[in-house]
Scaffold this motif. Structure first.
Motif, mmCIF file in Angstrom:
data_model
loop_
_atom_site.group_PDB
_atom_site.id
_atom_site.type_symbol
_atom_site.label_atom_id
_atom_site.label_comp_id
_atom_site.label_asym_id
_atom_site.label_seq_id
_atom_site.Cartn_x
_atom_site.Cartn_y
_atom_site.Cartn_z
ATOM 1 N N TRP A 143 0.865 -1.181 0.000
ATOM 2 C CA TRP A 143 0.000 0.000 0.000
ATOM 3 C C TRP A 143 0.897 1.225 0.000
ATOM 4 N N THR A 144 1.128 1.778 -1.162
ATOM 5 C CA THR A 144 2.046 2.907 -1.301
ATOM 6 C C THR A 144 1.468 4.208 -0.763
ATOM 7 N N ASP A 145 0.147 4.301 -0.603
ATOM 8 C CA ASP A 145 -0.472 5.531 -0.081
ATOM 9 C C ASP A 145 -0.465 5.599 1.442
ATOM 10 N N GLY A 146 -0.194 4.491 2.119
ATOM 11 C CA GLY A 146 -0.251 4.455 3.580
ATOM 12 C C GLY A 146 1.066 4.830 4.213
ATOM 13 N N LEU A 147 1.575 5.989 3.891
ATOM 14 C CA LEU A 147 2.889 6.410 4.368
ATOM 15 C C LEU A 147 2.868 6.749 5.857
ATOM 16 N N PRO A 148 3.822 6.215 6.616
ATOM 17 C CA PRO A 148 3.897 6.533 8.045
ATOM 18 C C PRO A 148 4.044 8.038 8.261
ATOM 19 N N GLY A 149 3.319 8.549 9.252
ATOM 20 C CA GLY A 149 3.401 9.961 9.583
ATOM 21 C C GLY A 149 2.463 10.844 8.781
ATOM 22 N N ARG A 150 1.814 10.293 7.765
ATOM 23 C CA ARG A 150 0.854 11.065 6.975
ATOM 24 C C ARG A 150 -0.550 10.561 7.263
ATOM 25 N N ALA A 151 -1.486 11.481 7.324
ATOM 26 C CA ALA A 151 -2.875 11.113 7.581
ATOM 27 C C ALA A 151 -3.428 10.285 6.429
ATOM 28 N N VAL A 152 -4.186 9.268 6.781
ATOM 29 C CA VAL A 152 -4.868 8.436 5.792
ATOM 30 C C VAL A 152 -6.356 8.699 5.959
ATOM 31 N N THR A 153 -7.018 9.033 4.875
ATOM 32 C CA THR A 153 -8.449 9.298 4.970
ATOM 33 C C THR A 153 -9.218 7.983 5.052
ATOM 34 N N GLU A 154 -10.435 8.093 5.552
ATOM 35 C CA GLU A 154 -11.298 6.914 5.628
ATOM 36 C C GLU A 154 -11.517 6.331 4.233
ATOM 37 N N GLU A 155 -11.643 7.187 3.245
ATOM 38 C CA GLU A 155 -11.844 6.724 1.870
ATOM 39 C C GLU A 155 -10.632 5.956 1.356
ATOM 40 N N GLN A 156 -9.421 6.437 1.660
ATOM 41 C CA GLN A 156 -8.211 5.731 1.240
ATOM 42 C C GLN A 156 -8.133 4.356 1.901
ATOM 43 N N LEU A 157 -8.407 4.310 3.202
ATOM 44 C CA LEU A 157 -8.367 3.046 3.927
ATOM 45 C C LEU A 157 -9.403 2.076 3.368
ATOM 46 N N ARG A 158 -10.630 2.559 3.172
ATOM 47 C CA ARG A 158 -11.694 1.700 2.619
ATOM 48 C C ARG A 158 -11.338 1.185 1.227
ATOM 49 N N ALA A 159 -10.757 2.049 0.411
ATOM 50 C CA ALA A 159 -10.383 1.638 -0.944
ATOM 51 C C ALA A 159 -9.337 0.527 -0.910
ATOM 52 N N PHE A 160 -8.348 0.675 -0.026
ATOM 53 C CA PHE A 160 -7.298 -0.343 0.042
ATOM 54 C C PHE A 160 -7.820 -1.641 0.643
ATOM 55 N N ILE A 161 -8.368 -1.563 1.840
ATOM 56 C CA ILE A 161 -8.765 -2.773 2.547
ATOM 57 C C ILE A 161 -10.019 -3.399 1.935
ATOM 58 N N GLY A 162 -10.791 -2.623 1.207
ATOM 59 C CA GLY A 162 -11.980 -3.151 0.553
ATOM 60 C C GLY A 162 -11.719 -3.777 -0.806
ATOM 61 N N ASP A 163 -10.496 -3.642 -1.303
ATOM 62 C CA ASP A 163 -10.137 -4.230 -2.595
ATOM 63 C C ASP A 163 -10.130 -5.754 -2.464
ATOM 64 N N GLU A 164 -10.863 -6.434 -3.318
ATOM 65 C CA GLU A 164 -10.988 -7.894 -3.227
ATOM 66 C C GLU A 164 -9.638 -8.595 -3.315
ATOM 67 N N ASP A 165 -8.764 -8.116 -4.177
ATOM 68 C CA ASP A 165 -7.449 -8.738 -4.320
ATOM 69 C C ASP A 165 -6.634 -8.577 -3.029
ATOM 70 N N VAL A 166 -6.745 -7.430 -2.382
ATOM 71 C CA VAL A 166 -6.047 -7.212 -1.107
ATOM 72 C C VAL A 166 -6.607 -8.152 -0.043
ATOM 73 N N LEU A 167 -7.935 -8.226 0.054
ATOM 74 C CA LEU A 167 -8.569 -9.066 1.074
ATOM 75 C C LEU A 167 -8.275 -10.549 0.897
ATOM 76 N N THR A 168 -8.321 -11.035 -0.317
ATOM 77 C CA THR A 168 -8.150 -12.478 -0.543
ATOM 78 C C THR A 168 -6.699 -12.929 -0.470
ATOM 79 N N THR A 169 -5.757 -11.989 -0.502
ATOM 80 C CA THR A 169 -4.340 -12.358 -0.397
ATOM 81 C C THR A 169 -3.740 -11.959 0.949
#
Length: 164
Positions: A125-151
């Motif tokens: 997850w290249t957008d989840g940089l430490p020290g930078r705020a992650v929006t709820e939409e960014q988190l949902r997009a990443f963790i809600g991605d089927e390929d991310v969840l199934t792997t």
């Protein structure tokens, strides 16, 4: 695992980070605490090598990425622990020791439920940089991605504290 493996895996996995969140009670969900561990994909040999290395590490500690949720309370031989104390979550597992601040409601929910739904994403997850705020939409997009969840590796991780 040997120390030499630790030294060789770290540059391949790249930067590993963690992020806590809770479900939204307004959405009718129980207030479950979640913790996500992920790589930034910045390892020495690129994101694909980091993904494969993270799968190897999970396999070495007895966990298989996929959609099955493993209850680690029933598998004490798996070397993953979570200490929640004084507004911090301290995650310890092979190749990853991380501390992150947690909101008071996350800490309260973790203590009340007694466990955290822990996800290790093998996809970077290249957008989840430490020290930078992650929006709820960014988190949902990443963790809600089927390929991310199934792997990813999914487990229920018991919460520990200094007082027992």
């Amino acid at each position: 695992m040997t120390t030499s493996n630790t030294a060789s895996y770290a540059p391949l996995m790249g930067t590993l980070s963690v992020i806590p969140w809770t479900s939204d009670p307004a959405e009718g969900e129980r207030n479950a605490p979640f913790l996500l561990a992920y790589s930034l994909g910045d390892g020495r040999e690129g994101p694909a090598a980091g993904e494969e290395t993270l799968r190897t590490v999970l396999g070495e500690i007895g966990l298989t990425p996929g959609v099955e949720v493993v209850d680690l309370a029933s598998r004490p031989s798996v070397a993953i622990t979570l200490l929640v104390e004084a507004g911090r979550a301290v995650l310890t597992m092979p190749y990853l020791n991380a501390q992150c601040p947690v909101p008071p409601e996350w800490e309260k929910d973790a203590r009340t439920v007694g466990q955290v739904y822990f996800i290790v994403a093998t996809k970077p997850w290249t957008d989840g940089l430490p020290g930078r705020a992650v929006t709820e939409e960014q988190l949902r997009a990443f963790i809600g991605d089927e390929d991310v969840l199934t792997t990813a590796m999914h487990c229920l991780l018991p919460v520990r504290s200094l007082t027992g």
